[in-house]
Enzyme design. Structure first.
Site, PDB file in Angstrom:
ATOM      1  N   SER A 284       0.845  -1.191   0.000  1.00 12.08           N
ATOM      2  CA  SER A 284       0.000   0.000   0.000  1.00 12.08           C
ATOM      3  C   SER A 284       0.880   1.240   0.000  1.00 12.08           C
ATOM      4  O   SER A 284       2.005   1.210   0.511  1.00 12.08           O
ATOM      5  CB  SER A 284      -0.900   0.025   1.238  1.00 12.08           C
TER       6      SER A 284
ATOM      7  N   TYR B 262      -1.509  -0.794  10.266  1.00 11.66           N
ATOM      8  CA  TYR B 262      -1.599  -1.142   8.841  1.00 11.66           C
ATOM      9  C   TYR B 262      -0.363  -0.630   8.107  1.00 11.66           C
ATOM     10  O   TYR B 262       0.271  -1.351   7.326  1.00 11.66           O
ATOM     11  CB  TYR B 262      -2.869  -0.517   8.267  1.00 11.66           C
TER      12      TYR B 262
END
Ligand code: NDP
Length: 256
Positions: free
Chosen positions: A145, A158
Site C-alpha cells: 500500500s 496497517y
C-alpha cells in the site's frame, strides 16, 4: 508461451473472491495461467469458482483463514498437490485494516493486523519457497500500500505491516535471486473495493483523496491487476526488489 502471456504458468493468489484479489485471479487466468485462490467465505468462494469455470478459466479455490498457521500449511499442501509440487507465481494479496488513532489500538487489534497482513505473508513465502524454486523462474508479488511508502491517514499498524512488506520484498529479492525467484511489491493508493467502499461512501473523504491525486480519481482493481500480470511475465524478468506505486501520481504530488 509468449512474451505477453502466462500460458503454462501456475499461480496462487490469496483472497481472490473480491476486490483486488479477484481482479488478479481473472487477469492471470485470462492470460492463460492456472490459478488457485482462497478466502474464508465458503459460499462466496463457491460462487466465484462457478463463474470462473463458466468463463473457461482454470481456477480452483480453498476455504482458508490465512491468519491461522495450520490453515496456511494446509493451503500450500493443496497447492502442491494441484500443481505437481511447482509454483510459478505467488500473489500475497490478503490484507485488512482497522483505522483509528494509535493510542486507541488494543493488543488484540495489533495481533490481528500483524497476523493477517504480515505474518501470514511471511509464512506463505516460506512455505511456497520450495515450489517456486522448483518452477525454475518464480515470481512473488506483494500487494502492499501507499500507506507503507508515505504516511497517510490509514492507521499506524496497517502502515507498519505494509512498510515491512516493502522491506521483505528487497530482502527476498536478494536472498532468493540464486533460485531465480523475483520479488516485487505493488503499492496501491485508494482503489474501489469492498475494503474501501464504506470510507469512500463518505463523499467528503473521497473528495479529499481525489484532491491529492493528480489523475483526479480513485483507482479500479483492474488497474492493479494489470501491473501484477506484467510482473509475472517474461518481459519483466530483470525487475526485482521493487516497490511500484499505482497511485494516480499521489506520491509524487509535493504541492501542486
Ligand atoms: P477486500 O476486503 O475487498 O478483499 C479482500 C479479499 O481477501 C477477499 O477475497 C477476502 O475474502 C479475503 N480475505 C480477507 N481476509 C482473509 C483471511 N484472513 N484469510 C483468507 N482470505 C481473506 O480487499 P482489497 O481488495 O481492497 O485489498 C486487497 C489488498 O490490497 C490488501 O492487502 C489491502 O491492504 C491492499 N490495498 C487495498 C487498497 C484499496 O484501496 N482497496 C489500497 C492499498 C492496498 P473473505 O473476507 O471472505 O475471507
Amino acid at each position: 508461451s509468449g512474451r505477453w502471456a502466462l500460458h503454462g504458468k501456475t499461480a496462487l493468489v490469496t483472497g481472490g473472491t473480491r476486490g483486488i484479489g479477484r481482479a488478479v485471479v481473472e487477469e492471470l487466468a485470462a492470460l492463460g495461467a492456472a490459478v488457485h485462490t482462497c478466502s474464508r467465505n465458503e459460499e462466496e468462494l463457491g460462487e466465484r469458482v462457478k463463474e470462473w469455470e463458466a468463463r473457461g478459466f482454470r481456477v480452483t479455490g480453498s476455504v482458508c483463514d490465512l491468519s491461522a498457521r495450520d490453515q496456511r500449511e494446509r493451503l500450500l499442501r493443496e497447492v502442491a498437490d494441484r500443481f505437481g509440487g511447482k509454483l510459478d507465481i505467488l500473489v500475497n494479496n490478503v490484507g485488512t485494516n482497522i483505522r483509528k488513532p494509535t493510542i486507541e489500538f488494543s493488543a488484540e487489534e495489533y495481533s490481528l493486523l500483524m497476523a493477517t497482513n504480515l505474518e501470514s505473508t511471511y509464512h506463505l513465502c516460506q512455505l511456497a519457497h520450495p515450489l517456486l524454486k522448483l518452477s525454475g523462474s518464480g515470481s512473488i508479488i506483494f500487494i502492499s500500500s501507499i500507506a507503507g511508502v508515505v504516511a497517510i491517514f490509514s492507521g499506524s499498524i496497517y502502515a507498519m505491516t505494509k512498510g515491512a512488506i516493502n522491506q521483505l520484498t528487497k530482502n527476498l529479492a536478494c536472498e532468493w535471486a540464486k533460485d531465480n525467484i523475483r520479488a516485487n511489491s505493488v503499492a496501491p493508493w485508494y482503489i474501489r473495493t469492498t475494503l474501501t467502499e464504506k470510507i469512500l461512501a463518505n463523499k467528503n473523504f473521497e473528495e479529499q483523496v481525489v484532491s491529492r491525486t493528480p489523475l483526479g480519481r480513485v483507482g479500479e482493481p483492474g488497474e492493479i491487476s494489470a501491473l501484477v500480470a506484467f510482473l509475472c511475465m517474461p518481459g519483466s524478468t530483470y525487475i526485482t526488489g521493487q516497490t511500484i506505486s499505482v497511485d494516480g501520481g499521489m506520491t509524487v504530488n509535493g504541492f501542486y
